[in-house]
Design a protein around this motif. Structure first.
Motif, PDB file in Angstrom:
ATOM      1  N   VAL A  61       0.858  -1.178   0.000  1.00 23.15           N
ATOM      2  CA  VAL A  61       0.000   0.000   0.000  1.00 23.15           C
ATOM      3  C   VAL A  61       0.897   1.233   0.000  1.00 23.15           C
ATOM      4  CG1 VAL A  61      -1.981   1.125   1.063  1.00 23.15           C
ATOM      5  CG2 VAL A  61      -1.586  -1.310   1.455  1.00 23.15           C
ATOM      6  N   ILE A  62       0.587   2.171  -0.866  1.00 25.04           N
ATOM      7  CA  ILE A  62       1.321   3.438  -0.918  1.00 25.04           C
ATOM      8  C   ILE A  62       0.315   4.578  -0.775  1.00 25.04           C
ATOM      9  CG2 ILE A  62       3.285   2.596  -2.270  1.00 25.04           C
ATOM     10  CD1 ILE A  62       1.902   3.641  -4.781  1.00 25.04           C
ATOM     11  N   GLY A  63       0.760   5.686  -0.205  1.00 22.52           N
ATOM     12  CA  GLY A  63      -0.146   6.810  -0.065  1.00 22.52           C
ATOM     13  C   GLY A  63       0.169   7.675   1.136  1.00 22.52           C
ATOM     14  N   ASP A  64      -0.756   8.567   1.451  1.00 19.33           N
ATOM     15  CA  ASP A  64      -0.532   9.555   2.504  1.00 19.33           C
ATOM     16  C   ASP A  64      -0.263   8.911   3.859  1.00 19.33           C
ATOM     17  OD1 ASP A  64      -0.930  11.697   0.759  1.00 19.33           O
ATOM     18  OD2 ASP A  64      -3.105  11.573   0.996  1.00 19.33           O
ATOM     19  N   ASP A  65      -0.954   7.827   4.179  1.00 19.26           N
ATOM     20  CA  ASP A  65      -0.812   7.192   5.485  1.00 19.26           C
ATOM     21  C   ASP A  65       0.107   5.979   5.437  1.00 19.26           C
ATOM     22  OD1 ASP A  65      -2.754   8.973   6.630  1.00 19.26           O
ATOM     23  OD2 ASP A  65      -4.291   7.770   5.616  1.00 19.26           O
ATOM     24  N   TYR A  66       0.716   5.724   4.308  1.00 22.40           N
ATOM     25  CA  TYR A  66       1.546   4.537   4.134  1.00 22.40           C
ATOM     26  C   TYR A  66       2.931   4.967   3.654  1.00 22.40           C
ATOM     27  CZ  TYR A  66      -3.064   2.369   4.373  1.00 22.40           C
ATOM     28  OH  TYR A  66      -4.313   1.976   4.770  1.00 22.40           O
ATOM     29  N   ASP A  67       3.435   4.291   2.639  1.00 21.98           N
ATOM     30  CA  ASP A  67       4.698   4.704   2.028  1.00 21.98           C
ATOM     31  C   ASP A  67       4.397   5.830   1.051  1.00 21.98           C
ATOM     32  OD1 ASP A  67       7.032   4.844   0.294  1.00 21.98           O
ATOM     33  OD2 ASP A  67       7.641   2.947   1.223  1.00 21.98           O
ATOM     34  N   THR A  68       4.972   6.996   1.294  1.00 18.78           N
ATOM     35  CA  THR A  68       4.642   8.177   0.486  1.00 18.78           C
ATOM     36  C   THR A  68       5.487   8.290  -0.776  1.00 18.78           C
ATOM     37  OG1 THR A  68       6.165   9.490   1.862  1.00 18.78           O
ATOM     38  CG2 THR A  68       3.837   9.459   2.492  1.00 18.78           C
ATOM     39  N   THR A  69       6.154   7.193  -1.136  1.00 16.15           N
ATOM     40  CA  THR A  69       6.940   7.226  -2.369  1.00 16.15           C
ATOM     41  C   THR A  69       6.027   7.361  -3.581  1.00 16.15           C
ATOM     42  OG1 THR A  69       8.551   5.764  -1.291  1.00 16.15           O
ATOM     43  CG2 THR A  69       8.721   6.009  -3.680  1.00 16.15           C
ATOM     44  N   GLY A  88      -8.273  15.417   7.164  1.00 15.51           N
ATOM     45  CA  GLY A  88      -7.117  15.544   6.289  1.00 15.51           C
ATOM     46  C   GLY A  88      -7.162  14.580   5.121  1.00 15.51           C
ATOM     47  N   ASN A  89      -6.021  14.384   4.481  1.00 13.50           N
ATOM     48  CA  ASN A  89      -5.934  13.538   3.293  1.00 13.50           C
ATOM     49  C   ASN A  89      -5.559  12.101   3.674  1.00 13.50           C
ATOM     50  OD1 ASN A  89      -6.473  15.750   1.647  1.00 13.50           O
ATOM     51  ND2 ASN A  89      -4.298  16.292   1.509  1.00 13.50           N
TER      52      ASN A  89
END
Length: 231
Positions: A41-49, A79-80
């Motif tokens: 999972v990638i994203g604002d609350d995860y890996d922000t790569t 928030g996001n």
């Protein structure tokens, strides 16, 4: 001829065993490859790569359901909270390329489409703790509430039904009145204050029942039951 028949039989058995071994090896390989696949999972609350290099939030595999999941705990729902997923080679995002997909209800499934990187999913539910699910077979994504407190299991109850009780009282030298007693569930105290304490002749179903040369009146009483309540 007998020798040739036996030889053919042994060859047939060998061929069957070889085929069975080959099939079992193929099946093991298929199961291993499915379970060995890794999703992130990638994203604002995860890996922000925000690309396939982001691998700090790998999803777990549930062998019972065959789904992948990730348990997330937020500090705030404001928030996001945008995210996408990937398998190390391709990113998967929402079907639309015009806008992000807001996930605002639990157990609602959304399509995760390969190579959709223009937009993302957005967590918009109210719980700070949630579980993100992904079905790699159907490529569906959904969220469940992970914040619910476990409830104490309740004892199963059996629907109450009326109980028919029979009492035999000697015609001669018997009780003047026939009373029924039950024990309370939590004390040794006798309880008599319940419907049908004192039986009358209207409850007699047989007045000449004989046993060991003694004649009895048999009382038949139907006790209306209510569901058992634990005290």
């Amino acid at each position: 001829m007998k020798t040739n028949f036996k030889r053919i039989g042994k060859q047939s058995i060998s061929i069957v065993l070889a085929v069975m071994m080959m099939l079992s090896t193929m099946l093991v390989g298929m199961v291993t490859s499915n379970a060995a696949e890794t999703w992130y999972v990638i994203g604002d609350d995860y890996d922000t790569t925000w690309n396939t290099n982001g691998k700090s939030s790998p999803m777990s595999y549930d062998s019972t359901t065959g789904y992948y999941y990730f348990d997330k705990k937020l500090n705030s729902t404001s928030g996001n909270h945008y995210f996408r997923i990937h398998n190390g080679s391709n990113e998967y995002g929402p079907t639309t390329t015009n806008d992000d997909i807001s996930i605002s209800s639990y157990n609602t499934k959304f399509d995760a489409v390969k190579d959709r990187t223009a937009k993302a999913f957005k967590y918009s539910c109210g719980s700070l703790n949630y579980r993100l699910w992904f079905d790699a077979t159907t490529q569906k994504i959904w969220i469940t509430d992970n914040n619910a407190e476990p409830t104490e299991p309740t004892e199963p109850t059996t629907p109450a039904s009326d109980i028919v009780v029979y009492f035999a009282n000697p015609v001669n030298n018997g009780w003047t009145t026939v009373c029924n007693y039950i024990w309370k569930s939590n004390t040794s105290e006798l309880k008599t204050a319940w419907p049908g304490d004192e039986f009358t002749d209207s409850n007699v179903c047989q007045s000449d029942y004989s046993y060991n040369n003694v004649t009895y009146k048999v009382y038949k009483v139907t006790v209306k039951c209510s569901p058992f309540v634990r005290q």
